[in-house]
Design a protein around this motif. Structure first.
Motif, PDB file in Angstrom:
ATOM      1  N   LYS A  50     -63.050 -68.935   9.202  1.00 55.76           N
ATOM      2  CA  LYS A  50     -63.441 -69.845  10.280  1.00 55.76           C
ATOM      3  C   LYS A  50     -62.351 -69.903  11.353  1.00 55.76           C
ATOM      4  N   ARG A  51     -62.765 -69.822  12.605  1.00 57.72           N
ATOM      5  CA  ARG A  51     -61.806 -69.881  13.714  1.00 57.72           C
ATOM      6  C   ARG A  51     -61.179 -71.264  13.852  1.00 57.72           C
ATOM      7  N   ILE A  52     -62.013 -72.295  13.705  1.00 54.60           N
ATOM      8  CA  ILE A  52     -61.555 -73.679  13.865  1.00 54.60           C
ATOM      9  C   ILE A  52     -62.129 -74.518  12.728  1.00 54.60           C
ATOM     10  N   HIS A  53     -61.324 -75.410  12.195  1.00 54.19           N
ATOM     11  CA  HIS A  53     -61.851 -76.420  11.284  1.00 54.19           C
ATOM     12  C   HIS A  53     -61.082 -77.720  11.467  1.00 54.19           C
ATOM     13  N   TYR A  54     -61.685 -78.808  10.946  1.00 52.50           N
ATOM     14  CA  TYR A  54     -61.176 -80.156  11.194  1.00 52.50           C
ATOM     15  C   TYR A  54     -60.907 -80.867   9.869  1.00 52.50           C
ATOM     16  N   GLY A  55     -60.273 -82.030   9.977  1.00 51.75           N
ATOM     17  CA  GLY A  55     -60.014 -82.850   8.811  1.00 51.75           C
ATOM     18  C   GLY A  55     -59.259 -84.111   9.182  1.00 51.75           C
ATOM     19  N   PHE A  56     -58.694 -84.738   8.168  1.00 51.00           N
ATOM     20  CA  PHE A  56     -57.871 -85.932   8.400  1.00 51.00           C
ATOM     21  C   PHE A  56     -56.768 -85.967   7.351  1.00 51.00           C
ATOM     22  N   TYR A  57     -55.790 -86.846   7.564  1.00 49.48           N
ATOM     23  CA  TYR A  57     -54.668 -86.935   6.629  1.00 49.48           C
ATOM     24  C   TYR A  57     -54.154 -88.359   6.523  1.00 49.48           C
ATOM     25  N   LEU A  58     -53.459 -88.628   5.424  1.00 49.13           N
ATOM     26  CA  LEU A  58     -52.779 -89.901   5.173  1.00 49.13           C
ATOM     27  C   LEU A  58     -51.354 -89.575   4.748  1.00 49.13           C
ATOM     28  N   GLY A  59     -50.384 -90.231   5.388  1.00 54.25           N
ATOM     29  CA  GLY A  59     -48.989 -89.928   5.102  1.00 54.25           C
ATOM     30  C   GLY A  59     -48.175 -91.153   4.765  1.00 54.25           C
ATOM     31  N   MET A  60     -47.221 -90.992   3.845  1.00 48.97           N
ATOM     32  CA  MET A  60     -46.269 -92.056   3.516  1.00 48.97           C
ATOM     33  C   MET A  60     -44.858 -91.523   3.728  1.00 48.97           C
ATOM     34  N   PRO A  61     -44.178 -91.971   4.777  1.00 47.57           N
ATOM     35  CA  PRO A  61     -42.819 -91.495   5.028  1.00 47.57           C
ATOM     36  C   PRO A  61     -41.759 -92.444   4.455  1.00 47.57           C
ATOM     37  N   PHE A  62     -40.617 -91.891   4.091  1.00 47.20           N
ATOM     38  CA  PHE A  62     -39.393 -92.650   3.889  1.00 47.20           C
ATOM     39  C   PHE A  62     -38.565 -92.415   5.145  1.00 47.20           C
ATOM     40  N   THR A  63     -38.340 -93.468   5.915  1.00 52.26           N
ATOM     41  CA  THR A  63     -37.806 -93.298   7.266  1.00 52.26           C
ATOM     42  C   THR A  63     -36.513 -94.083   7.463  1.00 52.26           C
ATOM     43  N   ARG A  64     -35.649 -93.551   8.327  1.00 54.79           N
ATOM     44  CA  ARG A  64     -34.382 -94.210   8.622  1.00 54.79           C
ATOM     45  C   ARG A  64     -33.836 -93.704   9.948  1.00 54.79           C
ATOM     46  N   PRO A  93     -51.736 -92.415   9.432  1.00 57.98           N
ATOM     47  CA  PRO A  93     -52.962 -91.627   9.305  1.00 57.98           C
ATOM     48  C   PRO A  93     -53.150 -90.767  10.552  1.00 57.98           C
ATOM     49  N   GLY A  94     -54.027 -89.775  10.461  1.00 56.34           N
ATOM     50  CA  GLY A  94     -54.277 -88.939  11.630  1.00 56.34           C
ATOM     51  C   GLY A  94     -55.401 -87.950  11.398  1.00 56.34           C
ATOM     52  N   LEU A  95     -55.662 -87.141  12.414  1.00 58.12           N
ATOM     53  CA  LEU A  95     -56.721 -86.142  12.406  1.00 58.12           C
ATOM     54  C   LEU A  95     -56.128 -84.733  12.420  1.00 58.12           C
ATOM     55  N   VAL A  96     -56.934 -83.763  12.030  1.00 56.49           N
ATOM     56  CA  VAL A  96     -56.489 -82.361  11.940  1.00 56.49           C
ATOM     57  C   VAL A  96     -57.387 -81.481  12.797  1.00 56.49           C
ATOM     58  N   LEU A  97     -56.752 -80.688  13.660  1.00 51.82           N
ATOM     59  CA  LEU A  97     -57.430 -79.592  14.350  1.00 51.82           C
ATOM     60  C   LEU A  97     -56.666 -78.323  14.005  1.00 51.82           C
ATOM     61  N   PHE A 109     -52.872 -78.942  15.287  1.00 55.85           N
ATOM     62  CA  PHE A 109     -52.639 -80.114  16.129  1.00 55.85           C
ATOM     63  C   PHE A 109     -53.039 -81.330  15.306  1.00 55.85           C
ATOM     64  N   LEU A 110     -52.082 -82.268  15.105  1.00 58.63           N
ATOM     65  CA  LEU A 110     -52.265 -83.351  14.136  1.00 58.63           C
ATOM     66  C   LEU A 110     -52.016 -84.721  14.774  1.00 58.63           C
ATOM     67  N   PRO A 111     -52.836 -85.158  15.738  1.00 57.97           N
ATOM     68  CA  PRO A 111     -52.617 -86.462  16.369  1.00 57.97           C
ATOM     69  C   PRO A 111     -52.791 -87.603  15.371  1.00 57.97           C
ATOM     70  N   GLY A 112     -51.902 -88.581  15.464  1.00 60.23           N
ATOM     71  CA  GLY A 112     -51.973 -89.705  14.537  1.00 60.23           C
ATOM     72  C   GLY A 112     -51.223 -90.915  15.057  1.00 60.23           C
ATOM     73  N   VAL A 113     -51.250 -91.970  14.271  1.00 55.84           N
ATOM     74  CA  VAL A 113     -50.560 -93.221  14.590  1.00 55.84           C
ATOM     75  C   VAL A 113     -49.614 -93.551  13.440  1.00 55.84           C
ATOM     76  N   MET A 143     -46.153 -95.863  16.653  1.00 52.08           N
ATOM     77  CA  MET A 143     -45.977 -94.617  17.392  1.00 52.08           C
ATOM     78  C   MET A 143     -47.285 -93.841  17.499  1.00 52.08           C
ATOM     79  N   ILE A 144     -47.587 -93.395  18.716  1.00 50.59           N
ATOM     80  CA  ILE A 144     -48.616 -92.370  18.907  1.00 50.59           C
ATOM     81  C   ILE A 144     -47.910 -91.027  18.760  1.00 50.59           C
ATOM     82  N   GLU A 145     -48.275 -90.265  17.725  1.00 51.52           N
ATOM     83  CA  GLU A 145     -47.577 -89.021  17.415  1.00 51.52           C
ATOM     84  C   GLU A 145     -48.513 -87.825  17.579  1.00 51.52           C
ATOM     85  N   LEU A 146     -47.965 -86.740  18.139  1.00 54.63           N
ATOM     86  CA  LEU A 146     -48.765 -85.561  18.472  1.00 54.63           C
ATOM     87  C   LEU A 146     -48.104 -84.290  17.933  1.00 54.63           C
ATOM     88  N   PRO A 147     -48.027 -84.131  16.608  1.00 58.00           N
ATOM     89  CA  PRO A 147     -47.387 -82.932  16.045  1.00 58.00           C
ATOM     90  C   PRO A 147     -48.151 -81.655  16.397  1.00 58.00           C
TER      91      PRO A 147
END
Length: 250
Positions: A50-64, A93-97, A109-113, A143-147
């Motif tokens: 497949k050329r393109i597919h989509y999805g979503f993600y959930l993340g838990m960071p340890f941040t400092r 959380p975020g979306l997957v392209l 491309f993984l836009p998320g908050v 944060m609006i994040e755009l990895p």
């Protein structure tokens, strides 16, 4: 207070935490391989074409924050205020392209908050009664994040495949100027840019692909804004650093 101390201890032993998460990933992947050895058919056999597919993600960071002290901090030593960053948990959380570039290379491309609450501990602070005290400055960020990452995939083995990712993550803080949690102790910049890299495992199920991922993020921009206070004057530079465990559903 006890909850905060737990995350502070995680910071002191972050290498052990990272090793433990990596070990869990390997054990989990090995267990899945053994569990599905008897399954001869591949799940989602045409997925990689497949050329393109989509999805979503959930993340838990340890941040400092990675804190670099100022000359004012050095001048008041020894016996002055001690400034140390603390590790705290977060959530994003975020979306997957996902776009297929080559046989084993994808662009993602993984836009998320992201919801973060990074803390800096100020110990031995002077008080009016000449008794030293400690204080925590907690900087809450939404944060609006755009990895934007490149994903290098290994050859698929049955319903499993290891992969590596790397790229950059721009971010915009929606509430960096409010400073409600810090009481105007420290102000932070609105924009950030981070370098990211990590490793993960694609697991193919009949109706979707699941992927646990361990990712590291290192901020490149100084997050300390120009603001004069007894707290901020002790810091010359502070950058965001995350170690994140992420679950992808695609």
């Amino acid at each position: 207070m006890a909850f905060t101390n737990i995350w502070h201890k995680l910071h002191l032993h972050r290498q052990k935490v990272i090793f433990a998460v990596s070990f869990i990933l390997c054990v989990f992947g090995t267990a899945q391989v053994h569990a599905q050895k008897k399954v001869k058919a591949e799940n989602k056999p045409g997925y990689d074409e497949k050329r393109i597919h989509y999805g979503f993600y959930l993340g838990m960071p340890f941040t400092r924050y990675n804190v670099e002290h100022s000359q004012a901090y050095a001048d008041q030593l020894p016996g002055g205020v001690a400034v140390n960053a603390k590790t705290r948990p977060g959530f994003f959380p975020g979306l997957v392209l996902n776009v297929r570039l080559l046989e084993y290379l994808d662009a993602r491309f993984l836009p998320g908050v992201g919801f973060y609450g990074r803390s800096i501990n100020f110990d031995n602070m002077p008080t009016n009664d000449d008794r030293p005290a400690f204080d925590d400055a907690t900087i809450s960020s939404t944060m609006i994040e755009l990895p934007l990452l490149l994903k290098y995939r290994a050859k698929r083995r049955g319903n499993f495949r290891m992969y590596f990712v790397g790229g950059v993550k721009p971010g915009i803080d929606l509430g960096s100027r409010k400073d409600t949690d810090t009481g105007e102790k420290i102000r932070t910049e609105k924009r950030d840019l981070a370098l990211e890299y990590g490793v993960g495992l694609d697991i193919f199920y009949p109706y979707f692909k699941f992927a646990p991922e361990l990712r590291f993020s290192h901020g490149l921009l100084n997050q300390k804004a120009s603001y004069q206070s007894s707290y901020s004057n002790l810091i010359d530079k502070m950058t965001n650093h995350n170690v994140s465990f992420i679950l992808f559903f695609e």
